[in-house]
Design an enzyme around this catalytic site. Structure first.
Site, PDB file in Angstrom:
ATOM      1  N   LYS A 129       0.723  -1.412   0.115  1.00 28.50           N
ATOM      2  CA  LYS A 129       0.070   0.152  -0.075  1.00 28.50           C
ATOM      3  C   LYS A 129       0.937   1.137   0.025  1.00 28.50           C
ATOM      4  O   LYS A 129       0.361   2.356  -0.827  1.00 28.50           O
ATOM      5  CB  LYS A 129      -0.953   0.147   1.190  1.00 28.50           C
ATOM      6  CG  LYS A 129      -2.060  -1.095   1.154  1.00 28.50           C
ATOM      7  CD  LYS A 129      -3.118  -0.850   2.329  1.00 28.50           C
ATOM      8  CE  LYS A 129      -4.161  -1.781   2.162  1.00 28.50           C
ATOM      9  NZ  LYS A 129      -5.267  -1.457   3.347  1.00 28.50           N
TER      10      LYS A 129
ATOM     11  N   ALA B 151      -2.698   5.557  14.808  1.00 34.03           N
ATOM     12  CA  ALA B 151      -2.108   6.519  13.646  1.00 34.03           C
ATOM     13  C   ALA B 151      -1.356   6.245  12.630  1.00 34.03           C
ATOM     14  O   ALA B 151      -0.615   6.718  11.912  1.00 34.03           O
ATOM     15  CB  ALA B 151      -1.499   7.634  14.675  1.00 34.03           C
TER      16      ALA B 151
ATOM     17  N   ALA C  46      -4.745   1.676   8.792  1.00 31.17           N
ATOM     18  CA  ALA C  46      -6.055   2.132   8.453  1.00 31.17           C
ATOM     19  C   ALA C  46      -6.460   3.172   9.265  1.00 31.17           C
ATOM     20  O   ALA C  46      -7.318   3.846   8.666  1.00 31.17           O
ATOM     21  CB  ALA C  46      -6.924   0.873   8.726  1.00 31.17           C
TER      22      ALA C  46
ATOM     23  N   THR D  84       2.868   5.763  20.204  1.00 31.32           N
ATOM     24  CA  THR D  84       3.818   6.767  19.887  1.00 31.32           C
ATOM     25  C   THR D  84       3.005   8.250  19.713  1.00 31.32           C
ATOM     26  O   THR D  84       2.670   8.552  18.792  1.00 31.32           O
ATOM     27  CB  THR D  84       4.531   6.371  18.685  1.00 31.32           C
ATOM     28  OG1 THR D  84       5.079   5.238  19.032  1.00 31.32           O
ATOM     29  CG2 THR D  84       5.934   7.509  18.866  1.00 31.32           C
ATOM     30  N   PRO D  85       3.104   9.198  20.834  1.00 35.64           N
ATOM     31  CA  PRO D  85       2.267  10.606  20.521  1.00 35.64           C
ATOM     32  C   PRO D  85       2.728  11.079  19.176  1.00 35.64           C
ATOM     33  O   PRO D  85       1.850  11.883  18.502  1.00 35.64           O
ATOM     34  CB  PRO D  85       2.583  11.245  21.715  1.00 35.64           C
ATOM     35  CG  PRO D  85       2.716  10.113  22.607  1.00 35.64           C
ATOM     36  CD  PRO D  85       3.824   8.918  22.136  1.00 35.64           C
TER      37      PRO D  85
END
Length: 267
Positions: free
Chosen positions: A73, A135, A138, A160-161
């Site tokens: 993808k 995040a 998908a 993981t911000p």
């Protein structure tokens, strides 16, 4: 199986491995249903051969396009001749439409499939606040599609911000007026709670969010299709929440894919 002739339009799905794909069956069922003279077949392409395979696809005059899945993808975006703005911002695509001149145009339908899946079950996302776990993959596409659909507020939570901040920035670059926050494991205070991660596919996976903070007025949504009842959905039901399964996302993606690939019903 239908008779394949020189008039049959060809479609494929690119994957590695290929044995697990279900899209050809679904696409061929849809072609038969609408009386379209087309066939979808699996194309097994390894990452090291992907560029050569895609170049060959440009030269197939009776090819309508291909569906793209794991692990291609992201790589497919660089191999396409053009792409939609959303696909470029997401950094991935799952459909290539072949134009009459051989150009391959990339589209990303994961998020649109999720939103259409909600609507097919009577859930309108407009004006609703949404908590999105994840995040990457998908979740990227779903975040863009939810904002495009008109949600009032989107909170993105990721282990993981920095990845959540990055997704927020990319969505805002296309939708500067959107209300987007980076959150934590607490999904409280949102109308819709969406698991956009792969957590729940394997037995023993940790939960993607703090289920103790769920309340009965919330709708908890999955993108995972197998198992149907993930640990998150089971926990959500135990807390009195309504739930939304992963299957409608795939069913609606099939509809979107045939629309994007220019498939039209027989007259």
């Amino acid at each position: 199986m239908k008779e394949i002739s020189g008039n049959t339009r060809l479609f494929g799905i690119l994957a590695d491995p290929i044995h697990h794909v279900k899209t050809p069956q679904r696409m061929n069922e849809h072609f038969a249903k609408i009386g379209f003279d087309g066939v979808c077949v699996p194309f097994h392409a390894r990452p090291d051969n992907l560029a050569a395979v895609v170049d060959g696809l440009r030269r197939l005059e009776n090819l309508g396009g291909v569906i793209v899945t794991v692990p291609h993808k992201t790589a497919i975006l660089e191999l396409a001749d053009d792409a939609t703005p959303v696909a470029r911002k997401i950094g991935a695509a799952n459909v290539l439409r072949r134009e009459a001149d051989g150009r391959l145009v990339a589209h990303m339908l994961d998020g649109e499939g999720f939103v259409r899946g909600l609507r097919s079950c009577g859930v309108a996302p407009e004006g609703k606040s949404v908590y999105l776990a994840g995040a990457g993959g998908a979740a990227n596409a779903i975040g863009f599609a939810l904002v495009q659909a008109g949600v009032s507020r989107l909170t993105i939570a990721n282990r993981t911000p920095a990845k959540a901040e990055d997704l927020k920035a990319r969505i805002l670059s296309l939708h500067p007026d959107a209300q987007i926050a980076v959150g934590n494991a607490d999904p409280a205070g949102h109308d819709l709670v969406v698991n956009g991660t792969s957590l729940g596919m394997k037995e023993g996976d940790p939960l993607p969010l703090d289920v103790s903070r769920l309340t009965p007025e919330q709708l908890v949504c999955e993108v995972i299709m197998q198992p149907k009842d993930t640990a998150l959905l089971v926990a959500a039901q135990a807390r009195g929440c309504k739930i939304h399964y992963g299957a409608p996302m795939l069913a609606c993606q099939i509809e979107l894919m045939v629309e994007t690939l220019g498939v039209t019903p027989a007259r």
